[in-house]
Write an enzyme that holds these catalytic residues in place. Structure first.
Site, PDB file in Angstrom:
ATOM      1  N   LYS B 180      39.089  29.281  44.187  1.00 58.59           N
ATOM      2  CA  LYS B 180      40.253  29.762  44.041  1.00 58.59           C
ATOM      3  C   LYS B 180      41.243  29.754  45.252  1.00 58.59           C
ATOM      4  O   LYS B 180      40.505  29.615  46.337  1.00 58.59           O
ATOM      5  CB  LYS B 180      40.260  31.192  43.495  1.00 58.59           C
ATOM      6  CG  LYS B 180      39.359  32.251  44.059  1.00 58.59           C
ATOM      7  CD  LYS B 180      39.324  32.438  45.625  1.00 58.59           C
ATOM      8  CE  LYS B 180      40.420  33.012  46.159  1.00 58.59           C
ATOM      9  NZ  LYS B 180      40.384  33.064  47.744  1.00 58.59           N
ATOM     10  N   TYR B 265      43.709  38.081  45.394  1.00 57.92           N
ATOM     11  CA  TYR B 265      42.687  39.045  44.543  1.00 57.92           C
ATOM     12  C   TYR B 265      43.281  40.233  44.185  1.00 57.92           C
ATOM     13  O   TYR B 265      42.883  40.795  43.206  1.00 57.92           O
ATOM     14  CB  TYR B 265      41.706  39.483  45.880  1.00 57.92           C
ATOM     15  CG  TYR B 265      40.614  38.456  46.005  1.00 57.92           C
ATOM     16  CD1 TYR B 265      39.564  38.437  45.412  1.00 57.92           C
ATOM     17  CD2 TYR B 265      40.943  37.444  47.210  1.00 57.92           C
ATOM     18  CE1 TYR B 265      38.674  37.361  45.925  1.00 57.92           C
ATOM     19  CE2 TYR B 265      39.947  36.658  47.239  1.00 57.92           C
ATOM     20  CZ  TYR B 265      38.767  36.496  46.685  1.00 57.92           C
ATOM     21  OH  TYR B 265      37.912  35.595  47.038  1.00 57.92           O
TER      22      TYR B 265
END
Lengths: 414, 414
Positions: B180, B265
């Site tokens: 990611k 996140y």
């Protein structure tokens, strides 16, 4: 366990309401404390009160001894000059916090009560040694001008009444401590400041946290730049509000919803920690559809602030979520935080330097006694309070920008 | 003490860079770990490796015994079918986390390495029992198509290279797990998804937290509504970034600054906790003037999100502040939080029900092993991964809206 206390005290932060209907609803909320031990019968004499006060002070010093910070029992000096205070509004906050706090004051004593409820006022006057002649109501309030014992008036009424009763007190020649938020609008704040200036009297806003050592230590750490420049402040304040009929949920009495009442602590924290004024505001608001509590005022309003130094803040404010009471200040070298942060007691401080987290223990004080004594000393020494009317006005202006940002869905520049 | 580990591992989350100059700078950052025990010399045989791996597994089970969750020593079964993995990019993340994690995998084994550094690749191949013939570089990368042992390719390259090497892997008939953020742009994400569909191969994004039990428990609590409807989520992720020459600070390699790397996140947490997609975004950005690290990408970008259920989120993301790694979910009846929340290990969960705060202890797992085994099982069973390419695309779209909100100073609707 002290967390339990904090939340409890948040819930009971209720001020007196003048309208009988609302008042009765509030009294239901008040519950045990109002009917309990602190509101004693008229057999409590002034002498009895002073004795209790003395015991209280000794107890504090005993605690100090236990923590090893003193070598011998400290018996307090006889009181020096104390200014006389009138308490306007006898709701929970006055009954449970403010009136008991006089026992901890060095420069302040209660000499008058103002209430729409003669019975309650008489009972409290008896307990706290206030002369029955010094009990006022909202009809004869202006006659406080004829009582030279009253130096300072403490306005503990719903927000929407702060301006009227502050201005009247100034016109009666008295100094004023007003609860927060200072008023419902910046215009009202300006009128209050003008009234104080015209009367040549002090006007202070009851930003209690500025007068207690945990928040003071946070400010000191921030100013020291021990953790480098402040990059981000995260502040969350709110609670799940109860009775839908209470004054806090009425637009004309409260001025707004969670922001005016509890979110203001998040805003204040960002301002006193940075020592700066925000230049930009974003906001997002939410009211639960169909929730009868939020017909007139907002439930949740989260906001972002930008400060000139580059610090950014993310703040939440809610009447819908469970109790939140914290702020964390994040610098380049670590963070420092309070949780609980701004309740009447029970503050806890944690500090993180790189990869070590520590709790910092500080001897607490009675916030209300500290705040009232600050006001008395400012009057006695003829100096400006740390949180004058101008400070309350600044918060009101930012809060109006927060509402505007939420409504317009745009960044508002200040 | 585990907090120390988490921050340490955040700092060393480095992926391999193909350009010699940047790579050398990174190796300086890598420091002790790269030169240390885990990158053993070529005298480490496959047999030696397996022995070490076995010891590791026994150690884990010994820990389980100590916590009382098993009654007897558990000797693992001989491995069943394991898919073969190629690791593309041998930076710190591969060296320190991914390659060691295969020892914990039940369904995945490393069979190939792709690197621009033949020496490093040879040392790692020797340590992990990879055939020297299965070491590739970026010139002969396409020839992985001729290696039937490779089922899955794990792309551990700088963000800006995910699309190219994912698409090439799919064209070579391989399944892909991409780190990611999925790519630098939504368009690149779409091209990756299309390539996977065309090749009839699985594409998964390495949202590691979805495969570890603390974040999974947070999701479970959220869905249960044990704490009532979610009102506010507060999420903070960031760290003070070091070496100004690293790829994370190059726009073309990283796609953006803290948001793409670490703020994601915070965003992910709000999405998997609510199980919803945000409908509105506010944002505020700050770059320290003159800071050479932030010439191309943003330092701090804080954002607000609104979800259809009414939940609001306040998130911070920074390369300028000291380590932050937490999120709290606030419902009407309490809150639940992780801090640390999303590091490679060391998660801690706290739960507050009204006025009681508790820590919830959960047996941790190796995040990377869990994640890779999930991918292998999806391939073996021909089912869609929990975090397919479409999930990565969703984050990219929201991140683009966050940048746009900061630039335009307006709420962006999604």
């Amino acid at each position: 366990m002290h967390c339990r206390e904090v939340e409890f005290y948040w819930r009971e932060f209720e001020v007196e309401v003048l309208f009988e209907g609302i008042h009765m609803d509030e009294m239901k909320e008040t519950g045990e404390k109002t009917d309990g031990a602190e509101v004693a019968g008229s057999d409590v004499t002034r002498r009895g009160f002073l004795k209790k006060a003395g015991q209280g002070i000794i107890a504090v010093n005993a605690a100090t001894l236990l923590t090893g910070s003193a070598g011998a029992q400290h018996v307090p000096d006889p009181p020096g000059k104390k200014l006389g205070w009138a308490i306007v509004g006898l709701g929970n906050l006055s009954i449970n916090e403010i009136l008991p706090a006089f026992a901890r004051c060095e420069h302040s004593k209660v000499v008058a009560l103002v209430s729409g409820h003669p019975d309650k006022a008489a009972r409290l006057a008896a307990r706290y040694g206030v002369s029955p002649k010094a009990i006022y109501n909202y009809q004869n309030y202006d006659s406080i001008r004829d009582n030279p014992q009253i130096d300072v008036v403490y306005i503990v009424l719903p927000n929407g009444m702060h301006a009227e009763y502050t201005i009247k007190a100034h016109q009666a020649g008295k100094h004023v401590l007003s609860e927060k938020p200072m008023a419902n609008t910046p215009a009202d704040c300006e009128a209050m400041i003008e009234a104080a200036q015209k009367a040549n009297r002090k006007l202070m806003v009851a930003y209690r946290c500025r007068y207690e050592p945990f928040n003071q230590e946070m400010i000191k750490i921030a100013r020291s730049q021990e953790f480098g420049p402040i990059k981000v402040i995260v502040a969350d304040h709110g609670f799940s509000i109860g009775d839908p009929s209470q004054w806090r949920l009425k637009k004309d009495l409260a001025g707004g919803g969670s922001l005016m009442d509890i979110g203001i602590y998040s805003l204040q924290a960002t301002r006193y920690i940075t020592g700066e004024e925000p230049t930009e505001v974003n906001a997002m608001m939410y009211n639960t559809p169909g929730d009868v509590r939020f017909k007139e005022v907002e439930e949740t309003i989260n906001f972002q602030l930008r400060f000139p130094s580059g610090a950014l803040a993310n703040c939440s404010s809610s009447y819908g979520y469970s109790g939140e009471n914290r702020y964390r200040v994040i610098g380049t070298k670590g963070w420092f935080e309070l949780e609980p942060a701004t309740g009447y007691r029970g503050q806890r401080m944690r500090i993180r330097r790189w990869d070590v987290t520590e709790e910092k223990d500080i001897q607490p004080v009675d916030h209300f006694a500290s705040e009232m004594d600050h006001m008395s000393q400012c009057v006695m020494k003829d100096i400006s309070p740390l949180t004058p009317g101008e400070e309350g006005l600044k918060d009101l202006k930012v809060m109006m920008a927060i509402y505007e940002a939420a409504r317009s869905q745009k960044t508002i520049e200040l």
